[in-house]
Scaffold this motif. Structure first.
Motif, PDB file in Angstrom:
ATOM      1  N   ALA A   1       0.834  -1.203   0.000  1.00 10.39           N
ATOM      2  CA  ALA A   1       0.000   0.000   0.000  1.00 10.39           C
ATOM      3  C   ALA A   1       0.868   1.252   0.000  1.00 10.39           C
ATOM      4  CB  ALA A   1      -0.901   0.005   1.234  1.00 10.39           C
ATOM      5  N   SER A   2       0.349   2.297  -0.604  1.00 11.91           N
ATOM      6  CA  SER A   2       1.057   3.573  -0.582  1.00 11.91           C
ATOM      7  C   SER A   2       0.046   4.703  -0.711  1.00 11.91           C
ATOM      8  CB  SER A   2       2.070   3.659  -1.722  1.00 11.91           C
ATOM      9  OG  SER A   2       1.416   3.749  -2.958  1.00 11.91           O
ATOM     10  N   ASP A   3       0.455   5.865  -0.275  1.00 15.16           N
ATOM     11  CA  ASP A   3      -0.333   7.068  -0.431  1.00 15.16           C
ATOM     12  C   ASP A   3       0.266   7.801  -1.628  1.00 15.16           C
ATOM     13  OD1 ASP A   3      -2.046   9.147  -0.041  1.00 15.16           O
ATOM     14  OD2 ASP A   3      -1.199   9.811   1.853  1.00 15.16           O
ATOM     15  N   GLY A   4      -0.517   8.007  -2.668  1.00 20.97           N
ATOM     16  CA  GLY A   4      -0.022   8.642  -3.877  1.00 20.97           C
ATOM     17  C   GLY A   4       0.384  10.082  -3.650  1.00 20.97           C
ATOM     18  N   ILE A   5       0.942  10.678  -4.695  1.00 23.43           N
ATOM     19  CA  ILE A   5       1.349  12.076  -4.639  1.00 23.43           C
ATOM     20  C   ILE A   5       0.705  12.844  -5.783  1.00 23.43           C
ATOM     21  CG2 ILE A   5       3.532  11.624  -3.464  1.00 23.43           C
ATOM     22  CD1 ILE A   5       4.933  11.916  -6.197  1.00 23.43           C
ATOM     23  N   ARG A   6       0.584  14.147  -5.580  1.00 18.95           N
ATOM     24  CA  ARG A   6       0.084  15.042  -6.616  1.00 18.95           C
ATOM     25  C   ARG A   6       1.157  16.098  -6.846  1.00 18.95           C
ATOM     26  NH1 ARG A   6      -5.467  18.624  -6.273  1.00 18.95           N
ATOM     27  NH2 ARG A   6      -4.219  19.986  -4.950  1.00 18.95           N
ATOM     28  N   ILE A   7       1.527  16.304  -8.101  1.00 15.36           N
ATOM     29  CA  ILE A   7       2.596  17.224  -8.459  1.00 15.36           C
ATOM     30  C   ILE A   7       2.013  18.358  -9.293  1.00 15.36           C
ATOM     31  CG2 ILE A   7       4.809  17.458  -9.654  1.00 15.36           C
ATOM     32  CD1 ILE A   7       5.092  14.372  -9.330  1.00 15.36           C
TER      33      ILE A   7
END
Length: 112
Positions: free
Chosen positions: A58-64
Motif C-alpha cells: 500500500a502507498s499514499d499517492g502524490i500530486r505534483i
C-alpha cells in the motif's frame, strides 16, 4: 524494451489535452504543456499530475504541480488515508509535503 514511443501528444493552445505521454524503456514520460497558473485561470486543462502505484504494498499517492511563484515543483499528499472493508478511502485534502526548485542541479556559471 527500448526506444521512445509517443502515446499521446499535446494539442497545445487552449485544448483540454495539454499533455504529452510517452514511454522510453522502463520510464513513463508525462509533460504538461503550459499548465494553468491557478485553478481560477484553468479552462479545463490539466494542472496536476497524480501518481500512485498498485501492488501488494500500500502507498499514499502524490500530486505534483508547478508553482510559478516559487519556480519549482510542489508535491502534495492527501492528508488522511484509511482502509475500509471493500476499498481504500482517501481524503482529498491535499497538503504540501515537499518542494523541488526548478533547475536545482543547474551548474554555476564560470566565475560565480
Amino acid at each position: 524494451m527500448s526506444g521512445y514511443r509517443k502515446i499521446i501528444e499535446s494539442a497545445y493552445g487552449d485544448a483540454p489535452d495539454n499533455f504529452h505521454v510517452a514511454r522510453s524503456g522502463d520510464e513513463l514520460h508525462v509533460d504538461l504543456t503550459y499548465p494553468p497558473r491557478s485553478d481560477a485561470e484553468n479552462r479545463g486543462q490539466v494542472r496536476y499530475l497524480v501518481f500512485d502505484q498498485e501492488s501488494v504494498r500500500a502507498s499514499d499517492g502524490i500530486r505534483i504541480s508547478y508553482d510559478y511563484d516559487r519556480d519549482g515543483y510542489k508535491i502534495e499528499q492527501a492528508s488522511t488515508f484509511s482502509w475500509e472493508a471493500d476499498d481504500t478511502v482517501c481524503d482529498q485534502d491535499w497538503q504540501e509535503v515537499a518542494f523541488i526548485q526548478a533547475w536545482g542541479r543547474q551548474r554555476p556559471e564560470d566565475g560565480e
